[in-house]
Design an enzyme around this catalytic site. Sequence first.
Site, PDB file in Angstrom:
ATOM      1  CG  HIS A 165      -2.155  -0.864   1.000  1.00 52.46           C
ATOM      2  ND1 HIS A 165      -2.072  -2.241   0.952  1.00 52.46           N
ATOM      3  CD2 HIS A 165      -3.459  -0.567   0.809  1.00 52.46           C
ATOM      4  CE1 HIS A 165      -3.284  -2.741   0.754  1.00 52.46           C
ATOM      5  NE2 HIS A 165      -4.138  -1.744   0.664  1.00 52.46           N
ATOM      6  CB  SER A 225      -1.468  -2.711  -7.273  1.00 58.10           C
ATOM      7  OG  SER A 225      -2.107  -3.129  -6.086  1.00 58.10           O
ATOM      8  CE  LYS A 265     -10.056  -9.133 -13.438  1.00 60.87           C
ATOM      9  NZ  LYS A 265      -9.375  -8.071 -14.203  1.00 60.87           N
ATOM     10  CG  ASP A 266      -9.456 -10.445  -5.518  1.00 60.99           C
ATOM     11  OD1 ASP A 266      -8.815 -10.713  -6.545  1.00 60.99           O
ATOM     12  OD2 ASP A 266      -9.063  -9.625  -4.663  1.00 60.99           O
ATOM     13  CD  GLU A 319       2.773 -33.635   0.221  1.00 64.25           C
ATOM     14  OE1 GLU A 319       2.670 -34.361  -0.803  1.00 64.25           O
ATOM     15  OE2 GLU A 319       1.834 -33.461   1.012  1.00 64.25           O
TER      16      GLU A 319
END
Length: 422
Positions: A219, A223, A247-248, A291
């Site tokens: 912030h 972005s 959108k998320d 993994e």
Amino acid sequence: MSFPWAKEYTPTTAFGQWMDEKLPIGRLVYNSLGAGYPTPRNLNYMWNFGSLAGIFLVVQIVTGIILAMHYAANADIAFDSVEHIMRDVNGGWMFRYAHANGASFFFIAIYLHIARGLYYGSYKAPREMLWLLGVVIYLLAMATAFMGYVLPWGQMSFWGAKVITGLFEAIPLVGKPIQELLLGGFAPDNAALNRFFSLHYLLPFVMAGVIIMHIWALHIPGSNNPTGVDVKGKQDTVPFHPFYTAKDGWALGLFLIFFCLMMFFLPNALGHADNYIPANPLSTPAHIVPEWYFWPWYAILRAFTFDFLFIPAKLLGVVAMFSAILVWFFLPWLDTSPVRSGTYRPKMRVAFWILIVATIILFICGGAPAEEPYVMLSQVAGAYYFAYFLIILPLLSRIEKPLPLPNSITEAVTGKPLEKAS
């Protein structure tokens, strides 16, 4: 980042005004995730994976706390306690499968988030600290996931712990004491299991604290965006809510569909069958693998098959494995191109996609037996991986001629200059 055109937070109720004066949590959320945080208007769906990783970390923490209520960190009964969770605890099978598959989905989101950052130059100034904190989060996630893999105390858990902690033994002078400190002895046993359970429970909360700093660092400059061009004015931004929360939310819904398909229909597809056999120090599995999200680094580790001068191959592999991740810390200073986005760097774009292919090869080789042609492929792909960061990017930064950049985000979106777009 200060946006003069950002909408101010104004409580509409007496209680809201009192809270804003005493403890301004509402203002913090509004300025971080609401209309008070203007965001570049051209973010694509690759920008969803950061929030998706955060959501799946919450899933891991919640399911992990529930599982910890029933798990016994004792080498004699750890395996049986996992079976107890699966068979006797109400909904225990669901929480266990959600936790196991949630780790995979967390790493899927993390890897896509990293790939986006590499392609669009999100590690470049003024976002260096944002990138560095992201690498710290990934290292914490790796440590947490490895320790969680040990807890079921099946065959692959036990031998995975033995192999991975055994890597420290290759480090001269301090390696053996570090290994014994991690294990609490000379081999994985009750002391190691207690250590790993304690750290596996603790580290996700440490990770959450670093994520808060990561968001804080985000912030400050704001972005990045697909063009890599800085925000020039109000026309270049939209409020985070409702545009990017929607959108998320769409991306989360899609991710959850695949997550539920895995959890309910293919819960063990990403695991290993040997982990349903209790740990046996006297029976070595035919093929020991970690993994799937550790496979690229495991492939790099195994790519070193002979000693170099007086340096053992095992030590070379350990150094290369850790260096493959630590090199990310230096990326903001290795890539000195003034252009951020790979969209406007044609040669870098080609090199990047070759890197993606090399990484996929490392994924495949890491999960395959340590035999030809996988060892040779690991060597070739690993060599390109290091060459990309240490040679290709620094060289292209100096010789590449980028494509013309748009004057603003608005111009890139609408095709019109900033002053005419409004």
